[in-house]
Motif scaffolding. Structure first.
Motif, PDB file in Angstrom:
ATOM      1  N   ALA A  49      10.574 -17.715  -0.374  1.00 14.21           N
ATOM      2  CA  ALA A  49       9.380 -17.417   0.428  1.00 14.21           C
ATOM      3  C   ALA A  49       9.525 -16.043   1.077  1.00 14.21           C
ATOM      4  O   ALA A  49      10.554 -15.736   1.670  1.00 14.21           O
ATOM      5  N   LYS A  50       8.486 -15.211   0.924  1.00 15.94           N
ATOM      6  CA  LYS A  50       8.510 -13.914   1.585  1.00 15.94           C
ATOM      7  C   LYS A  50       7.087 -13.400   1.778  1.00 15.94           C
ATOM      8  O   LYS A  50       6.176 -13.794   1.049  1.00 15.94           O
ATOM      9  N   CYS A  51       6.936 -12.506   2.741  1.00 16.58           N
ATOM     10  CA  CYS A  51       5.631 -11.922   3.015  1.00 16.58           C
ATOM     11  C   CYS A  51       5.170 -11.118   1.804  1.00 16.58           C
ATOM     12  O   CYS A  51       5.933 -10.311   1.256  1.00 16.58           O
ATOM     13  N   ASP A  52       3.917 -11.324   1.428  1.00 15.68           N
ATOM     14  CA  ASP A  52       3.338 -10.661   0.266  1.00 15.68           C
ATOM     15  C   ASP A  52       3.217  -9.147   0.471  1.00 15.68           C
ATOM     16  O   ASP A  52       3.130  -8.400  -0.487  1.00 15.68           O
ATOM     17  N   ILE A  53       3.214  -8.703   1.712  1.00 11.72           N
ATOM     18  CA  ILE A  53       3.054  -7.272   1.980  1.00 11.72           C
ATOM     19  C   ILE A  53       4.384  -6.611   2.364  1.00 11.72           C
ATOM     20  O   ILE A  53       4.805  -5.647   1.747  1.00 11.72           O
ATOM     21  N   SER A  54       5.064  -7.175   3.355  1.00  9.59           N
ATOM     22  CA  SER A  54       6.279  -6.519   3.867  1.00  9.59           C
ATOM     23  C   SER A  54       7.552  -6.983   3.178  1.00  9.59           C
ATOM     24  O   SER A  54       8.571  -6.304   3.241  1.00  9.59           O
ATOM     25  N   GLN A  62     -11.197  -8.973   0.073  1.00 12.18           N
ATOM     26  CA  GLN A  62     -10.876  -8.288   1.335  1.00 12.18           C
ATOM     27  C   GLN A  62      -9.369  -8.248   1.549  1.00 12.18           C
ATOM     28  O   GLN A  62      -8.822  -7.244   1.978  1.00 12.18           O
ATOM     29  N   TYR A  63      -8.706  -9.352   1.238  1.00 12.28           N
ATOM     30  CA  TYR A  63      -7.252  -9.381   1.412  1.00 12.28           C
ATOM     31  C   TYR A  63      -6.585  -8.335   0.531  1.00 12.28           C
ATOM     32  O   TYR A  63      -5.723  -7.590   0.986  1.00 12.28           O
ATOM     33  N   PHE A  64      -6.977  -8.273  -0.748  1.00  8.57           N
ATOM     34  CA  PHE A  64      -6.316  -7.330  -1.658  1.00  8.57           C
ATOM     35  C   PHE A  64      -6.622  -5.882  -1.278  1.00  8.57           C
ATOM     36  O   PHE A  64      -5.766  -5.011  -1.434  1.00  8.57           O
ATOM     37  N   LYS A  65      -7.804  -5.641  -0.715  1.00  8.14           N
ATOM     38  CA  LYS A  65      -8.125  -4.300  -0.218  1.00  8.14           C
ATOM     39  C   LYS A  65      -7.195  -3.942   0.946  1.00  8.14           C
ATOM     40  O   LYS A  65      -6.619  -2.855   0.991  1.00  8.14           O
ATOM     41  N   PHE A  66      -7.024  -4.887   1.871  1.00 12.12           N
ATOM     42  CA  PHE A  66      -6.130  -4.686   3.016  1.00 12.12           C
ATOM     43  C   PHE A  66      -4.699  -4.457   2.543  1.00 12.12           C
ATOM     44  O   PHE A  66      -4.012  -3.542   2.996  1.00 12.12           O
ATOM     45  N   LYS A  67      -4.245  -5.290   1.599  1.00 15.81           N
ATOM     46  CA  LYS A  67      -2.881  -5.171   1.092  1.00 15.81           C
ATOM     47  C   LYS A  67      -2.662  -3.785   0.476  1.00 15.81           C
ATOM     48  O   LYS A  67      -1.635  -3.148   0.722  1.00 15.81           O
ATOM     49  N   ASN A  68      -3.623  -3.314  -0.307  1.00 16.26           N
ATOM     50  CA  ASN A  68      -3.500  -1.991  -0.916  1.00 16.26           C
ATOM     51  C   ASN A  68      -3.445  -0.890   0.138  1.00 16.26           C
ATOM     52  O   ASN A  68      -2.658   0.047   0.011  1.00 16.26           O
ATOM     53  N   LEU A  69      -4.267  -1.016   1.172  1.00 19.22           N
ATOM     54  CA  LEU A  69      -4.231  -0.036   2.270  1.00 19.22           C
ATOM     55  C   LEU A  69      -2.854  -0.031   2.930  1.00 19.22           C
ATOM     56  O   LEU A  69      -2.301   1.029   3.219  1.00 19.22           O
ATOM     57  N   GLU A  70      -2.311  -1.214   3.172  1.00 17.81           N
ATOM     58  CA  GLU A  70      -1.005  -1.324   3.821  1.00 17.81           C
ATOM     59  C   GLU A  70       0.097  -0.768   2.935  1.00 17.81           C
ATOM     60  O   GLU A  70       0.974  -0.054   3.403  1.00 17.81           O
ATOM     61  N   LYS A  71       0.067  -1.090   1.666  1.00 12.12           N
ATOM     62  CA  LYS A  71       1.089  -0.601   0.733  1.00 12.12           C
ATOM     63  C   LYS A  71       1.033   0.921   0.658  1.00 12.12           C
ATOM     64  O   LYS A  71       2.068   1.578   0.609  1.00 12.12           O
ATOM     65  N   SER A 110      -0.120   2.990   3.043  1.00 10.72           N
ATOM     66  CA  SER A 110       0.350   3.598   4.290  1.00 10.72           C
ATOM     67  C   SER A 110       1.857   3.432   4.461  1.00 10.72           C
ATOM     68  O   SER A 110       2.519   4.284   5.023  1.00 10.72           O
ATOM     69  N   GLN A 111       2.428   2.351   3.937  1.00  9.42           N
ATOM     70  CA  GLN A 111       3.891   2.167   3.972  1.00  9.42           C
ATOM     71  C   GLN A 111       4.575   3.271   3.173  1.00  9.42           C
ATOM     72  O   GLN A 111       5.574   3.826   3.610  1.00  9.42           O
ATOM     73  N   SER A 112       4.037   3.576   2.010  1.00 14.93           N
ATOM     74  CA  SER A 112       4.690   4.578   1.150  1.00 14.93           C
ATOM     75  C   SER A 112       4.555   5.982   1.742  1.00 14.93           C
ATOM     76  O   SER A 112       5.363   6.849   1.488  1.00 14.93           O
ATOM     77  N   ASP A 113       3.511   6.204   2.553  1.00 14.73           N
ATOM     78  CA  ASP A 113       3.347   7.500   3.209  1.00 14.73           C
ATOM     79  C   ASP A 113       4.394   7.744   4.292  1.00 14.73           C
ATOM     80  O   ASP A 113       4.669   8.871   4.656  1.00 14.73           O
ATOM     81  N   MET A 114       4.953   6.646   4.813  1.00 18.15           N
ATOM     82  CA  MET A 114       5.871   6.769   5.935  1.00 18.15           C
ATOM     83  C   MET A 114       7.246   7.270   5.512  1.00 18.15           C
ATOM     84  O   MET A 114       8.022   7.721   6.346  1.00 18.15           O
ATOM     85  N   TYR A 115       7.576   7.183   4.252  1.00 22.24           N
ATOM     86  CA  TYR A 115       8.932   7.549   3.824  1.00 22.24           C
ATOM     87  C   TYR A 115       8.946   8.734   2.894  1.00 22.24           C
ATOM     88  O   TYR A 115       8.003   8.991   2.197  1.00 22.24           O
TER      89      TYR A 115
END
Length: 96
Positions: free
Chosen positions: A22-27, A80-89, A91-96
């Motif tokens: 079990a793990k978070c689908d985003i993080s 909506q969820y997949f749109k949010f997930k893509n936005l998060e993914k 923005s995560q990649s922009d941080m590094y």
């Protein structure tokens, strides 16, 4: 609803508590104390308690998604969820 789909609590136990992966689908969070089941199609829209309609999220991402979507009481859809997930993914990649 579908016969034998099980309760939300039942699936939380099957998919999180009793699951080794079990793990978070985003993080990717794996600490089960922080994991929750999110209905991709919410119950008000006819979503069911079934693995096909669930995604595992950290409590933080679950809250962040609902806030982004307008609140806990706003009906949500898989799109909506997949749109949010893509936005998060993204923005995560922009941080590094």
């Amino acid at each position: 609803g579908l016969k034998g789909t099980g309760s939300h609590g039942y699936w939380a136990k099957q998919l999180i508590t009793n699951s080794l992966d079990a793990k978070c689908d985003i993080s990717g969070e794996t600490d089960k104390r922080f994991l929750v089941l999110h209905h991709l199609l919410n119950r008000k829209n006819g979503g069911i308690n079934h693995p096909s309609n669930y995604v595992i999220l950290s409590a933080n991402y679950h809250l962040a998604f609902h806030n982004w979507n307008g609140g806990m009481n706003v009906p949500c859809t898989p799109e909506q969820y997949f749109k949010f997930k893509n936005l998060e993914k993204t923005s995560q990649s922009d941080m590094y």
